[in-house]
Design a protein around this motif. Structure first.
Motif, PDB file in Angstrom:
ATOM      1  N   ASN A 129       3.775  -6.364   7.924  1.00 18.20           N
ATOM      2  CA  ASN A 129       4.352  -5.047   8.135  1.00 18.20           C
ATOM      3  C   ASN A 129       5.873  -5.099   8.127  1.00 18.20           C
ATOM      4  O   ASN A 129       6.536  -4.209   7.602  1.00 18.20           O
ATOM      5  N   PHE A 161       6.960  -5.388   4.501  1.00 19.19           N
ATOM      6  CA  PHE A 161       6.877  -4.116   3.781  1.00 19.19           C
ATOM      7  C   PHE A 161       8.029  -3.193   4.168  1.00 19.19           C
ATOM      8  O   PHE A 161       8.634  -2.537   3.322  1.00 19.19           O
ATOM      9  N   SER A 168      10.900  -1.794   1.702  1.00 17.88           N
ATOM     10  CA  SER A 168      11.094  -0.350   1.582  1.00 17.88           C
ATOM     11  C   SER A 168      12.554   0.031   1.737  1.00 17.88           C
ATOM     12  O   SER A 168      13.086   0.871   1.015  1.00 17.88           O
ATOM     13  N   SER A 197       3.725   4.389   3.112  1.00 20.36           N
ATOM     14  CA  SER A 197       2.696   3.806   3.956  1.00 20.36           C
ATOM     15  C   SER A 197       1.971   4.918   4.683  1.00 20.36           C
ATOM     16  O   SER A 197       2.583   5.919   5.085  1.00 20.36           O
ATOM     17  N   SER A 198       0.650   4.759   4.853  1.00 23.01           N
ATOM     18  CA  SER A 198      -0.165   5.766   5.519  1.00 23.01           C
ATOM     19  C   SER A 198      -1.105   5.117   6.522  1.00 23.01           C
ATOM     20  O   SER A 198      -1.607   4.009   6.300  1.00 23.01           O
ATOM     21  N   ILE A 204      -4.501   0.765   7.191  1.00 24.12           N
ATOM     22  CA  ILE A 204      -3.126   0.979   6.746  1.00 24.12           C
ATOM     23  C   ILE A 204      -3.097   0.860   5.222  1.00 24.12           C
ATOM     24  O   ILE A 204      -3.621  -0.108   4.662  1.00 24.12           O
ATOM     25  N   TYR A 205      -2.482   1.837   4.557  1.00 22.86           N
ATOM     26  CA  TYR A 205      -2.343   1.819   3.101  1.00 22.86           C
ATOM     27  C   TYR A 205      -0.857   1.758   2.752  1.00 22.86           C
ATOM     28  O   TYR A 205      -0.089   2.649   3.112  1.00 22.86           O
ATOM     29  N   ASN A 206      -0.455   0.696   2.066  1.00 22.91           N
ATOM     30  CA  ASN A 206       0.897   0.566   1.544  1.00 22.91           C
ATOM     31  C   ASN A 206       0.837   0.667   0.022  1.00 22.91           C
ATOM     32  O   ASN A 206      -0.038   0.067  -0.604  1.00 22.91           O
ATOM     33  N   TYR A 207       1.754   1.407  -0.583  1.00 21.07           N
ATOM     34  CA  TYR A 207       1.677   1.613  -2.022  1.00 21.07           C
ATOM     35  C   TYR A 207       3.057   1.654  -2.667  1.00 21.07           C
ATOM     36  O   TYR A 207       4.071   1.914  -2.031  1.00 21.07           O
ATOM     37  N   ASN A 243      -1.700  -0.373  -4.898  1.00 25.53           N
ATOM     38  CA  ASN A 243      -2.039  -0.080  -3.509  1.00 25.53           C
ATOM     39  C   ASN A 243      -2.548  -1.319  -2.794  1.00 25.53           C
ATOM     40  O   ASN A 243      -3.315  -2.103  -3.365  1.00 25.53           O
ATOM     41  N   GLY A 269       1.676   9.641   7.571  1.00 26.02           N
ATOM     42  CA  GLY A 269       2.264   8.772   6.564  1.00 26.02           C
ATOM     43  C   GLY A 269       3.705   9.140   6.272  1.00 26.02           C
ATOM     44  O   GLY A 269       4.210  10.192   6.696  1.00 26.02           O
ATOM     45  N   SER A 329       6.749   8.588   2.915  1.00 24.16           N
ATOM     46  CA  SER A 329       6.973   8.126   1.541  1.00 24.16           C
ATOM     47  C   SER A 329       8.426   8.399   1.155  1.00 24.16           C
ATOM     48  O   SER A 329       9.082   9.298   1.687  1.00 24.16           O
TER      49      SER A 329
END
Length: 259
Positions: A12, A15, A19, A60-61, A81-84, A98, A251, A253
């Protein structure tokens, strides 16, 4: 609930650091509202829009366990957790990579499930007709639960002096993929185990103010709704939403044009 493992904390932090670097490397505004898995759209329903050539988006969501998408039979852990990362290669095409992980899952689960989606803008929006987009997944990932093939149309209208984006489309439950850890010369045609982006989908997003939007959708299985806030000339979006009016997710973005 147990504490986060060192591997999860490290992932995390990595990421977040990535970001920040990507955000610093972008300029100009770019619509940054994306779905849970990084497609242009609201929460789970995509819309007929690509981010554009030389543009980049990431986010991230948080997805609550009661509405989990990663339906492993031996599932352990809690929420998801979704990171894209979404990249615009051409004016009519973008691709989303993703990474989905289950919080508190055992270390043996790895860094998470990988998947990718490619979208093609078949027709731009005009004063009369909506934009039309075809979305398809790359059959080389490790996450069969969020793979999807869909066709959607989006039209921007005026309602009470504010922009209203309306989307309708359809997703198929049938997918083609290569079995995990096998050569790419072997592909399987099968029906998905989940209802993610399957069947009739509808969505609407209305701009309440310059910085606040409200959205609602039917994802083919249930109704979802929530609020979005945008900052920095539409480069940053934060959102909170309810799935089937039972659980809450959220989330953030960012997006922009790469220098």
């Amino acid at each position: 609930m147990t504490n986060l493992s060192f591997a999860e904390i490290r992932m995390n932090i990595g990421f977040l650091f990535t970001s920040i670097l990507l955000f610093a490397a972008t300029e100009q505004q770019c619509h940054a509202q994306f779905t849970l898995t990084g497609q242009a759209g609201n929460f789970l329903v995509p819309e007929a829009r690509v981010i554009g050539d030389k543009q980049i988006a990431f986010g991230s969501s948080f997805h609550p366990k009661p509405e989990a998408l990663l339906l492993y039979t031996d599932r352990q852990g809690s929420h998801e957790i979704y990171n894209y990362l979404t990249l615009g290669f051409l004016p009519f095409m973008d691709i989303t990579i993703n990474l989905a992980s289950i919080i508190h899952a055992p270390i043996r689960s790895g860094i998470g499930d990988r998947s990718a989606t490619v979208r093609f803008l078949l027709k731009k929006e005009t004063n009369t007709f909506p934009a039309i987009l075809l979305g398809t997944y790359a059959p080389l990932g490790t996450n069969e639960f969020v793979e999807s093939n869909f066709l959607v149309a989006t039209k921007n209208l005026a309602f009470a002096g504010k922009r209203l984006a309306v989307t309708g489309g359809f997703g198929t439950p049938w997918v083609i993929r290569t079995p995990l850890y096998e050569d790419f010369d072997s592909f399987t045609f099968f029906k998905k185990k989940t209802n993610y982006q399957v069947g009739l989908m509808m969505a609407a997003r209305w701009e309440l103010t310059e910085h606040l939007l409200v959205a609602a959708e039917y994802d083919g299985n249930k109704f979802n709704a929530g609020l979005m806030a945008r900052f920095f000339k539409e480069k940053c979006f934060a959102k909170v939403y309810t799935f089937n009016f039972k659980t809450v997710g959220f989330g953030v973005s960012y997006s922009g044009v790469v220098r």
